[in-house]
Write an enzyme that holds these catalytic residues in place. Structure first.
Site: not given
Length: 404
Positions: A98, A140
């Site tokens: 990310y 996640e």
């Protein structure tokens, strides 16, 4: 959620950012892959990059999240996030990636929009990004931990080797693979409607990942089906992994699979169910129908499928057999170009106006995006609430950002 100050800035700049997203996302991917070529080689779908669908999906998800934050600032769009999170975990997206995305995405935004990206604008959109990223990371991480605990695996590496025990040719371009764990450990839990990720080593050494819906639940094995993606079907280069599996993988070979994931799965209950599919979209619907038949369900089940013709219709015999095992089920098949005699009201595209949709129906859809749009609209017109219509789309979800 989003701070009041940032909300004002995002609302004012959303049209500008949204209007430029078509220029921002290609530049972002070019920058990221130049800095991290391993991501394109071993993580991102090279076919979807070539045809641009992955880039459209990223744009849609960011715009959808920002729009949702503005519309309901005190809540987050969990349905949107769950769909993305399941996809990410299934292919092995990691938390640290990310930051890589953030670096190159914001560099692309600045390069495209230039002086319009003031420090205030940058800070507001940075807040949007990290609200979305951190929410996804939390979901996640939880999905990884649950999958790892269920199989005694390391959450950082959910891949397992599976031996191909059989392959069946369903049609000229659809093949079904039955696989069992090669490590001797139990099968993972799988729900009808979920998918597995397959990691294939290609001739150039790349490890490309593709997701395939489970198409049944044979005893002691996982079953998934693969449609060979021609250039016409793929909307770009021929499918690398689908063609590799069709041409080279035989019984006795070993494939790497991730555990089943997916947020669209057949829910328990006794209310009516409608399973609507087109083309290879009937793979998860076949698994759902098999589960209903195996449990002797007495629910009202309506199955609707659209295909080109009888020869292209995979699982045609399964549809007839499984429907016949259920006490209260009907099947409606539409062919665009049927071979031989075929009812006129079942010729052409799927038309639910000719199908009795029971009150209280929960609908599950899978197929190409135009099919999903059309059938969802028909269901809404028939009085099925939007909350009771669930869909799965193969490849990047280009529906993100719409009322889906």
């Amino acid at each position: 959620m989003l701070s009041a100050k940032s909300a004002e800035v995002v609302e004012a700049t959303l049209p500008v950012v949204g209007g430029a997203i078509g220029d921002i996302t290609p530049l972002f991917y070019d920058k990221m892959f130049a800095a991290h070529p391993e991501l394109l080689r071993d993580l991102f779908n090279r076919g979807n990059q070539a045809n641009g669908s992955q880039r459209q999906a990223l744009a849609g998800s960011i715009a959808a999240f920002a729009t949702a934050l503005l519309a309901t600032p005190d809540s987050r769009p969990d349905a949107l996030l769950a769909r993305i999170a399941h996809k990410h975990v299934s292919v092995g997206i990691t938390d640290d990636q990310y930051r890589i995305v953030h670096e190159h995405l914001f560099a692309a935004i600045v390069e495209v929009l230039g002086e319009a990206v003031t420090p205030e604008v940058a800070a507001a959109w940075d807040e949007v990004y990290w609200l979305m990223a951190n929410a996804l990371i939390a979901i996640e991480d939880r999905l990884r931990e649950q999958a790892a605990a269920a199989q005694s695996l390391d959450p950082a590496d959910l891949w397992r080797p599976y031996t191909v025990v059989a392959r069946h040719q369903e049609t000229d371009d659809v093949t079904t693979y039955l696989v069992r764990p090669a490590d001797g450990r139990p099968l993972p839990t799988a729900e009808p409607g979920q998918y597995v990720s397959v990691r294939a080593e290609l001739p150039d050494g790349a490890h490309q990942i593709r997701q395939y819906s489970l198409s049944g639940a044979p005893d002691g094995a996982l079953q998934f089906s693969v449609k060979r993606a021609t250039a016409e079907v793929a909307g770009g280069p021929e499918g690398e992994v689908s063609n590799h599996l069709h041409e080279t993988v035989r019984a006795g070979d070993v494939l790497d699979l991730a555990p089943p994931f997916g947020d669209v799965a057949l829910a328990e209950g006794d209310g009516p169910v409608l399973l609507a599919s087109a083309g290879i979209g009937n793979t998860p619907m076949t698994a759902m129908l098999a589960k209903l038949a195996a449990t002797g369900s007495t629910r009202r089940v309506v199955t609707v499928h659209g295909d080109r013709d009888q020869l292209s219709h995979a699982f045609r015999a399964d549809l007839t057999q499984l429907t016949g095992k259920l006490a209260n089920a009907t099947a409606h098949v539409f062919y665009e170009r049927p071979l031989g005699d075929w009812p006129a009201d079942r010729t052409g595209l799927v038309d639910l106006s000719t199908v009795d949709v029971p009150a209280g129906t929960t609908a599950y859809l899978c197929g190409p995006l135009p099919f999903l749009r059309a059938v969802r609209g028909q269901l809404l017109s028939a009085g099925v609430p939007a909350a009771d219509i669930h869909y799965e789309v193969f490849g990047p979800d280009l529906w993100l950002g719409q009322d889906a």
